[in-house]
Scaffold this motif. Structure first.
Motif, short mmCIF file in Angstrom:
data_model
loop_
_atom_site.label_atom_id
_atom_site.label_comp_id
_atom_site.label_asym_id
_atom_site.label_seq_id
_atom_site.Cartn_x
_atom_site.Cartn_y
_atom_site.Cartn_z
N SER A 189 40.01 44.47 29.73
CA SER A 189 39.36 43.76 30.83
C SER A 189 37.96 43.32 30.43
O SER A 189 37.14 44.16 30.02
CB SER A 189 39.29 44.65 32.07
N ILE A 224 43.16 41.44 31.74
CA ILE A 224 42.67 41.20 33.10
C ILE A 224 41.17 40.92 33.03
O ILE A 224 40.59 40.88 31.95
CB ILE A 224 42.96 42.40 34.04
N GLU A 267 46.89 39.40 36.92
CA GLU A 267 45.88 39.11 37.95
C GLU A 267 45.05 40.32 38.33
O GLU A 267 43.94 40.18 38.84
CB GLU A 267 46.56 38.54 39.21
N SER A 268 45.58 41.52 38.08
CA SER A 268 44.87 42.73 38.54
C SER A 268 45.31 43.92 37.70
O SER A 268 46.35 43.87 37.02
CB SER A 268 45.20 43.02 40.01
N ASP A 323 46.45 46.55 39.00
CA ASP A 323 47.69 47.00 39.65
C ASP A 323 48.90 46.34 38.98
O ASP A 323 49.88 47.02 38.61
CB ASP A 323 47.69 46.63 41.14
N ARG A 363 38.50 50.59 41.67
CA ARG A 363 39.89 50.35 42.04
C ARG A 363 40.77 51.58 41.84
O ARG A 363 41.65 51.86 42.65
CB ARG A 363 40.44 49.15 41.22
#
Length: 412
Positions: free
Chosen positions: A328, A358, A380-381, A383, A409
């Motif tokens: 990320s 991400i 996208e995330s 998750d 998160r």
């Protein structure tokens, strides 16, 4: 040495009280720890507050591009063997954050302070440190930090004639050049994995020669000093030649190097290596780094990597393939907005790992991975990325603000 007389003037006491009130209000509003805003308010009310707070402490400053938060924590643990410690343990490392941290340590003997590289000279001037630890200098935040040699120049000028004992990494030519202006230096052979910021001589601009672990300039004779402390495998070698086992729960060679430098600092204050290294074992994670958290029924290990040197060290920590890896990257103010540093990272080291990308700048990273011929998926995330990960522990590597986003998160 530290005494018990109160160094704070009435004005300083008002500044401390106001800063704490603002910090508490910021925390209550859910805006983070409040240490920076609280420190800013306190310094507005008393611009000399940092110097006053440091007056009764034995101050240790820690600065570097990589490893300063962890090393600050290790030194703080080691020095608790010799007395109470106050420290900016959460990494708020500019004057406001440092002021805020010291304001909370009225009974402390030692102040162990992480300092942003650009602020080291000024903070050293204000706090009159007994010891300064310098670990490494490498490229970071290319859009706003001047290049590394200018930072080294800034350190060199700022530390010239300092009364502090400087504990410095003998394996980083930029650090050696910066520290060489100090009259009292203890050299530590802590190693240097990332060498791409030190191929030219900081003293004359000549090409550095690097036979084995040694280095020298063939043109002006600037060379690696003889270290008195050294990292050797899983041991720290002290100046008497004794080998002390490193007890760490933190992973990787870089953290052993941080422990070696920390042991050298602790010895300046009379804490023996054995005691210092045993106390360091208590550190399991540093501001969330290296933590393993449960998220969506999976184990996620959170790793921070902010610049090419940090990514190189972090790749050496991760579980072998086929462990899944989530990467990320953001490019917000605190990260630096220039992502061209991604091209300095050797992503071929991730070959064989399923990679999931991400973060705000996931497409920049995707282009870089494409060129490195790595297989990856853009998500996208976190998750979505975790749901797509194959079984096994998930390694999550993020730069600074991306790491903070992840912690929020995944509940760390």
């Amino acid at each position: 040495m530290a005494g018990n007389s109160d160094p704070l003037t009435p004005r300083a006491k008002i500044a401390v009280t106001a800063g704490k009130a603002v910090a508490a209000a910021s925390r209550a509003a859910g805006r983070g720890s409040g240490s920076v805003i609280g420190g800013r308010v306190a310094l507005k009310l008393d611009p000399d507050l940092l110097a006053r707070l440091a007056q009764n402490l034995d101050v240790i400053l820690v600065s570097a591009t990589n490893g300063k938060t962890t090393t600050t924590r290790l030194i703080a643990e080691a020095l608790r063997a010799a007395g109470p410690v106050v420290s900016n343990a959460l990494g708020a490392n500019m004057p406001a954050g440092i002021t805020s941290a010291l304001a909370g340590g009225s009974d402390a003997k030692f102040g162990v302070i992480e300092v942003d590289e650009k602020y080291l000279a000024g903070v050293a001037r204000d706090t009159d440190p007994k010891c300064i630890a310098l670990l490494n200098l490498s490229r970071d935040q290319l859009d706003r930090a001047a290049e590394t040699r200018m930072l080294a120049e800034n350190w060199r000028e700022g530390l010239a004639g300092s009364k502090a004992v400087v504990v410095a990494n003998a394996d980083d030519p930029l650090v050696v050049w910066a520290a060489s202006s100090s009259p009292n230096v203890i050299w530590v052979a802590a190693g240097q994995m990332w060498k791409d910021d030190a191929w030219s001589c900081p003293s004359c601009g000549g090409v550095m020669q690097r036979p084995g672990d040694d280095w020298y300039c063939g043109e002006c004779g600037f060379r690696r000093p003889q270290p008195s402390w050294a990292l050797s495998g899983d041991h720290v070698i002290d100046p008497h030649g004794s080998a002390w086992p490193i007890h760490l729960q933190l992973p990787g060679r870089a953290n052993k190097a941080n422990a070696a430098s920390s042991a050298a600092v602790a010895a300046v204050f009379g804490v023996p290596p054995q005691v210092a290294l045993e106390r360091m074992y208590q550190v399991q994670a540093v501001a969330g780094r290296y933590d393993v958290v449960q998220f969506q029924g999976r184990d996620l290990r959170l790793l921070l990597a902010k610049n090419p040197a940090g990514w190189l060290e972090t790749f050496s920590l991760i579980d072998p393939p086929p462990a899944p890896v989530i990467l990320s990257v953001n490019a917000r103010g605190a990260d630096g907005t220039d992502t061209s540093w991604l091209w300095d990272v050797d992503y071929t080291q991730l070959a064989g790992h399923p990679i999931f990308v991400i973060g705000d700048r996931k497409l920049d990273l995707a282009v870089r991975l494409e060129v490195a011929n790595q297989h990856f998926q853009v998500c996208e995330s976190v998750d979505q990325a975790v749901q797509l990960c194959p079984p096994g522990r998930v390694e999550v590597i993020a730069n600074y603000t991306a790491f903070q986003d992840l912690r929020r998160r995944v509940g760390n």
